[in-house]
Design a protein around this motif. Structure first.
Motif, mmCIF file in Angstrom:
data_model
loop_
_atom_site.group_PDB
_atom_site.id
_atom_site.type_symbol
_atom_site.label_atom_id
_atom_site.label_comp_id
_atom_site.label_asym_id
_atom_site.label_seq_id
_atom_site.Cartn_x
_atom_site.Cartn_y
_atom_site.Cartn_z
ATOM 1 N N SER A 1 4.718 -13.231 -21.723
ATOM 2 C CA SER A 1 4.140 -12.737 -22.966
ATOM 3 C C SER A 1 4.479 -11.266 -23.082
ATOM 4 C CB SER A 1 2.618 -12.936 -22.990
ATOM 5 O OG SER A 1 2.023 -12.217 -21.921
ATOM 6 N N TYR A 2 4.451 -10.779 -24.295
ATOM 7 C CA TYR A 2 4.793 -9.375 -24.549
ATOM 8 C C TYR A 2 3.671 -8.761 -25.362
ATOM 9 C CZ TYR A 2 7.686 -5.306 -25.429
ATOM 10 O OH TYR A 2 8.178 -4.030 -25.470
ATOM 11 N N VAL A 3 3.038 -7.764 -24.807
ATOM 12 C CA VAL A 3 1.941 -7.084 -25.483
ATOM 13 C C VAL A 3 2.362 -5.638 -25.711
ATOM 14 C CG1 VAL A 3 -0.458 -6.357 -25.343
ATOM 15 C CG2 VAL A 3 0.215 -8.600 -24.457
ATOM 16 N N LEU B 1 -11.759 5.384 -37.079
ATOM 17 C CA LEU B 1 -11.155 5.303 -35.750
ATOM 18 C C LEU B 1 -9.936 4.394 -35.772
ATOM 19 C CD1 LEU B 1 -11.167 5.731 -32.666
ATOM 20 C CD2 LEU B 1 -12.768 3.804 -32.508
ATOM 21 N N ALA B 2 -10.059 3.225 -36.409
ATOM 22 C CA ALA B 2 -8.920 2.307 -36.489
ATOM 23 C C ALA B 2 -7.773 2.936 -37.265
ATOM 24 C CB ALA B 2 -9.357 1.007 -37.148
ATOM 25 N N LEU B 3 -8.098 3.668 -38.309
ATOM 26 C CA LEU B 3 -7.069 4.350 -39.101
ATOM 27 C C LEU B 3 -6.366 5.412 -38.264
ATOM 28 C CD1 LEU B 3 -5.863 4.428 -41.941
ATOM 29 C CD2 LEU B 3 -7.636 6.059 -42.568
ATOM 30 N N GLY C 1 -3.971 -2.610 -29.178
ATOM 31 C CA GLY C 1 -5.150 -1.742 -29.260
ATOM 32 C C GLY C 1 -5.507 -1.387 -30.693
ATOM 33 N N VAL C 2 -4.494 -1.214 -31.538
ATOM 34 C CA VAL C 2 -4.730 -0.924 -32.953
ATOM 35 C C VAL C 2 -5.426 -2.103 -33.626
ATOM 36 C CG1 VAL C 2 -3.628 -0.380 -35.148
ATOM 37 C CG2 VAL C 2 -2.757 0.635 -33.034
ATOM 38 N N TRP D 1 -9.267 -2.653 -35.499
ATOM 39 C CA TRP D 1 -9.538 -3.189 -36.835
ATOM 40 C C TRP D 1 -10.473 -4.392 -36.780
ATOM 41 C CZ3 TRP D 1 -8.980 -0.666 -41.087
ATOM 42 C CH2 TRP D 1 -8.030 0.341 -41.174
ATOM 43 N N LEU D 2 -10.320 -5.235 -35.775
ATOM 44 C CA LEU D 2 -11.251 -6.351 -35.617
ATOM 45 C C LEU D 2 -12.649 -5.848 -35.276
ATOM 46 C CD1 LEU D 2 -8.973 -8.855 -33.675
ATOM 47 C CD2 LEU D 2 -9.611 -8.926 -36.082
ATOM 48 N N LEU D 3 -12.724 -4.776 -34.494
ATOM 49 C CA LEU D 3 -14.026 -4.170 -34.203
ATOM 50 C C LEU D 3 -14.682 -3.653 -35.472
ATOM 51 C CD1 LEU D 3 -16.133 -3.139 -32.167
ATOM 52 C CD2 LEU D 3 -14.750 -1.052 -31.932
#
Length: 343
Positions: A110-112, A143-145, A117-118, A122-124
């Motif tokens: 898998s590739y993360v 914060l997400a921005l 983290g961004v 946004w989900l938070l």
């Protein structure tokens, strides 16, 4: 005057129009000072966001664009739903395992990228919007921005892969609009961003399955498909909501669509850049950094011009009845002396 009060006053001077600042500036600063801790020296991030939002709303009122303020709240809700839905889709694609044949053997993994983290931020924001709407939601969106923008220099510094600029730019535009999300919403409306993220998961999984190894840590093929589809969906939803409200003589939906023109255009940035590349260079579409930048400038300029022209027309129509009534009063007043002279 303390340093903290001076800094609040500076923020008020930056964001609020002069007339409103002279009338309510001291009161606004006093409210934030009363809510601050005794040892606080700098305005908190949430206070900065609140002041910016309040100042922009007052500037819109001063300009005569009162309708756009109410419409921006509806646009912010739709933008947050779209942003969290895209974050859910990108998270699914990032975590999608890949298989690559290598000398007769299948290599699994898998590739993360740093984008994970961004998207988590946004989900938070969607979760916080349910649990703590209002100030904390705007703080989390801020914060997400910030992470959406900061991931670009961070990836260059640590030499790690990140999402493409056209993906991050679309997310940032949605985030800027989402900062105006209202705090007083019913629970089912606050659940919409998380519902959008959940609905995007199977669509992203299907895109990853159909693309096979096309993703493999790269956003190119899925992003070129998902972002325009998200733009179409956002446009259709805004049109439907606006039409439903217009039936009840509520034109906030039209203002919301006007505010969303910029983010919708940014969701279509890559196809627009490809068309621009064909026009500039000929041959097949090959959107490079230059054509993406030119397309972004065109979209931003067109969206800003639409907002300015529409608000100017609305301001003139609002002012015309007052001018007409004043002219009638002046005409009536001017006739009084002549009537008296006749008598």
């Amino acid at each position: 005057m303390s340093d903290l009060e001076r800094r609040y006053q500076r923020l008020i001077r930056i964001w609020y129009p002069a007339a409103y600042r002279d009338l309510r500036g001291s009161e606004i600063a006093g409210t934030y000072l009363a809510l601050s801790s005794p040892d606080q020296r700098w305005p908190s991030t949430a206070d900065v966001i609140d002041l910016a939002g309040g100042g922009i709303r007052q500037r819109l009122r001063a300009f005569g664009a009162t309708g756009i303020g109410a419409g921006s709240q509806l646009a912010a809700t739709l933008a947050l739903v779209t942003a969290t839905a895209l974050a859910g889709a990108w998270t699914m694609l990032e975590l999608n395992p890949w298989t690559t044949p290598w000398f007769g053997f299948d290599q699994h993994g898998s590739y993360v990228s740093l984008g994970l983290g961004v998207w988590a931020a946004w989900l938070l924001a969607g979760v916080v919007h349910v649990a703590a709407p209002g100030r904390w939601t705007r703080l989390t969106i801020g914060l997400a921005l910030f992470l959406t923008v900061a991931v670009v220099p961070l990836a260059a510094a640590v030499d790690r892969f990140r999402p493409p600029l056209f993906v991050l730019l679309a997310q940032a535009c949605l985030g800027l609009v989402a900062l105006g999300v209202p705090g007083r919403l019913t629970l089912w409306l606050r659940l919409l961003p998380l519902a959008g993220a959940a609905a995007a998961l199977p669509a992203a999984a299907m895109a990853a399955h159909d693309g096979g190894d096309a993703f493999h840590g790269h956003y190119g093929w899925p992003a070129e498909q998902i972002l325009p589809d998200a733009g179409i969906a956002l446009l259709l939803v805004a049109l439907l909501v606006g039409a439903g409200r217009a039936v009840r003589s509520d034109f906030r939906g039209a203002w919301a669509l006007l505010v969303l023109l910029g983010p919708i255009g940014m969701l279509w940035l890559h196809p627009l850049a490809e068309e621009l590349a064909v026009g500039l260079y000929g041959g097949g579409p090959n959107a490079d950094w230059t054509t993406l930048a030119i397309a972004a400038v065109i979209v931003s300029t067109a969206a800003a011009a639409m907002i300015v022209s529409t608000t100017s027309i609305a301001r003139r129509r609002t002012a015309f009845p007052r001018v007409h009534a004043a002219a009638e009063r002046c005409a009536a007043g001017d006739s009084l002396p002549s009537n008296r002279a006749k008598r």
